[in-house]
Design an enzyme around this catalytic site. Structure first.
Site, short mmCIF file in Angstrom:
data_model
loop_
_atom_site.label_atom_id
_atom_site.label_comp_id
_atom_site.label_asym_id
_atom_site.label_seq_id
_atom_site.Cartn_x
_atom_site.Cartn_y
_atom_site.Cartn_z
N ASN A 1 -19.39 70.47 9.56
CA ASN A 1 -20.79 70.77 9.84
C ASN A 1 -20.87 72.07 10.63
OD1 ASN A 1 -21.72 68.45 8.62
ND2 ASN A 1 -21.94 67.31 10.52
N ARG B 1 -20.00 65.05 4.39
CA ARG B 1 -18.58 65.39 4.61
C ARG B 1 -17.67 64.33 4.01
NH1 ARG B 1 -18.13 66.19 10.81
NH2 ARG B 1 -19.61 64.49 10.66
#
Length: 92
Positions: A37, A19
């Site tokens: 996620n 990320r």
């Protein structure tokens, strides 16, 4: 012309800084949206921006993304831009 796409990245993409590195790439390319996620271990990215910048981010994923990740599949869905996003965020 502004495009919006949703990307689902599969493989070893959680717990490896995916990320954060996606945030860096998207911001560098001037894209807005988010990365988060998913419960099944995948990562979802919603991006909005110009076609060239979106293509560059997708190409980065296709080339493996962050060194620590192991991408096994990339699914891209073209969306109709519904709202104007103004930043790129990491969702927790």
């Amino acid at each position: 012309m502004i495009r919006q796409v949703k990307i689902r990245v599969c493989g070893r993409v959680q717990g490896v800084g995916f990320r954060f590195f996606t945030y860096q790439q998207a911001t560098k390319l001037g894209l807005v949206g988010y990365v988060k996620n998913l419960d099944n271990g995948d990562v979802e990215i919603l991006i909005q921006g110009d076609s060239i910048s979106i293509a560059k981010l997708i190409q980065w994923f296709e080339q493996g993304g962050p060194v620590s990740a192991r991408i096994t599949a990339i699914n891209v869905t073209e969306l109709i831009p519904e709202n104007q996003l103004n930043a790129f965020n990491i969702k927790y």
